[in-house]
Scaffold this active site. Structure first.
Site, PDB file in Angstrom:
ATOM      1  NE  ARG A  66      36.536  24.136  51.494  1.00 21.93           N
ATOM      2  CZ  ARG A  66      37.853  24.249  51.455  1.00 21.93           C
ATOM      3  NH1 ARG A  66      38.567  23.906  52.508  1.00 21.93           N
ATOM      4  NH2 ARG A  66      38.452  24.716  50.388  1.00 21.93           N
ATOM      5  CD  GLU A 103      47.955  25.499  49.583  1.00 18.71           C
ATOM      6  OE1 GLU A 103      46.847  25.468  50.142  1.00 18.71           O
ATOM      7  OE2 GLU A 103      48.869  24.703  49.819  1.00 18.71           O
TER       8      GLU A 103
HETATM    9  O1  LIG Z   1      44.121  31.709  52.420  1.00 16.82           O
HETATM   10  P1  LIG Z   1      43.840  31.339  50.991  1.00 16.82           P
HETATM   11  O2  LIG Z   1      45.090  30.925  50.249  1.00 16.82           O
HETATM   12  O3  LIG Z   1      43.081  32.379  50.256  1.00 16.82           O
HETATM   13  O4  LIG Z   1      42.968  30.015  51.008  1.00 16.82           O
HETATM   14  C1  LIG Z   1      41.898  29.809  51.890  1.00 16.82           C
HETATM   15  C2  LIG Z   1      40.609  29.694  51.158  1.00 16.82           C
HETATM   16  O5  LIG Z   1      40.665  28.572  50.267  1.00 16.82           O
HETATM   17  C3  LIG Z   1      39.538  27.739  50.490  1.00 16.82           C
HETATM   18  O6  LIG Z   1      38.456  28.130  49.713  1.00 16.82           O
HETATM   19  P2  LIG Z   1      38.246  27.749  48.179  1.00 16.82           P
HETATM   20  O7  LIG Z   1      38.418  28.998  47.374  1.00 16.82           O
HETATM   21  O8  LIG Z   1      39.089  26.562  47.833  1.00 16.82           O
HETATM   22  O9  LIG Z   1      36.720  27.468  48.082  1.00 16.82           O
HETATM   23  P3  LIG Z   1      35.608  26.520  48.710  1.00 16.82           P
HETATM   24  O10 LIG Z   1      35.378  26.938  50.132  1.00 16.82           O
HETATM   25  O11 LIG Z   1      34.480  26.860  47.825  1.00 16.82           O
HETATM   26  O12 LIG Z   1      36.047  25.076  48.598  1.00 16.82           O
HETATM   27  C4  LIG Z   1      39.218  27.967  51.943  1.00 16.82           C
HETATM   28  O13 LIG Z   1      37.884  27.616  52.246  1.00 16.82           O
HETATM   29  C5  LIG Z   1      39.482  29.441  52.126  1.00 16.82           C
HETATM   30  O14 LIG Z   1      38.357  30.236  51.770  1.00 16.82           O
HETATM   31  N1  LIG Z   2      45.424  23.083  51.955  1.00 12.50           N
HETATM   32  C1  LIG Z   2      44.158  23.501  52.011  1.00 12.50           C
HETATM   33  N2  LIG Z   2      43.214  22.709  52.565  1.00 12.50           N
HETATM   34  C2  LIG Z   2      41.933  23.127  52.634  1.00 12.50           C
HETATM   35  N3  LIG Z   2      41.516  24.309  52.183  1.00 12.50           N
HETATM   36  C3  LIG Z   2      42.433  25.103  51.630  1.00 12.50           C
HETATM   37  N4  LIG Z   2      42.321  26.346  51.107  1.00 12.50           N
HETATM   38  C4  LIG Z   2      43.537  26.723  50.686  1.00 12.50           C
HETATM   39  N5  LIG Z   2      44.443  25.779  50.919  1.00 12.50           N
HETATM   40  C5  LIG Z   2      43.775  24.759  51.520  1.00 12.50           C
END
Ligand SMILES: O=P(O)(O)OC[C@H]1O[C@H](OP(=O)(O)OP(=O)(O)O)[C@H](O)[C@@H]1O
Ligand SMILES: Nc1ncnc2[nH]cnc12
Length: 182
Positions: A66, A103
């Protein structure tokens, strides 16, 4: 810094809560309605691009996936290069890797070893700051690649997960800019 109230309200109104995704107990912040609204997406892009001038940025790192969507138009708008940090195994060249905790699970991210030059001032852009694990790993990668962290900018900070506190040592004084904190 947070965004002016009007921008904050616009952005927040385009982010949807999805309970129990991707697993029970997680409230997922879905930014797809924001991406579908050119006024909101444009205002977000302008707000991030303004940070590039303020922090004298010469490269933007976007975090898969994202973060890519948000960071790429900012790089074009600000007239600076875009560098992807990807999930492990996706980049074709020689890479540096860093593991981290989410998370909801664990993961590893990578950057091309030659993507950044010594002295580059890098702004990291992502959509959500949750526990701070992803962002922290990206800061380590940027420094290991020889560049300087100019700042970290996120659309949405989940304050209750205390990512900001976890990130503080890794930021080493660089600013963390969250347009919205919930
Ligand atoms: O602060 P954190 O606990 O590390 O979480 C935040 C990260 O989690 C999500 O990415 P995700 O790895 O779910 O991947 P995506 O963007 O591919 O959906 C979000 O886009 C951040 O990069
Ligand atoms: N709660 C949440 N919603 C969207 N992106 C996330 N990445 C980690 N935690 C998330």
């Amino acid at each position: 810094m947070s965004a002016p109230a009007e921008l904050r309200e616009l952005l927040l109104s385009r982010i949807t809560d999805i309970p129990d995704h991707p697993q029970p107990g997680v409230v997922f912040k879905d930014i797809t309605p924001l991406l579908a609204d050119p006024a909101a997406f444009g205002a977000l892009t302008e707000a991030f691009a303004e940070l590039c001038g303020r922090h004298r940025v010469d490269k933007i790192v976007g975090l898969e996936a994202r973060g890519f969507i948000l960071a790429a138009p900012v790089a074009v708008r600000a007239g600076v290069g875009f560098v992807p940090v990807r999930k492990a195994g996706k980049l074709p060249g020689t890479t540096l890797g860093q593991t981290y905790e989410l998370e909801y699970g664990t993961a590893e991210i990578e950057i091309h070893t030659d993507a950044l030059a010594p002295g580059d001032r890098v702004l990291v852009i992502d959509d959500v700051l949750a526990t701070g694990g992803t962002a922290d790993a990206s800061l380590q990668l940027i420094r290991r690649a020889g560049a300087e962290v100019a700042g970290l900018a996120v659309l949405l900070e989940l304050g209750f997960l205390a990512g900001r506190q976890r990130l503080e040592p890794g930021l080493k004084g660089a600013p963390l800019e969250a347009l919205i904190t919930v």
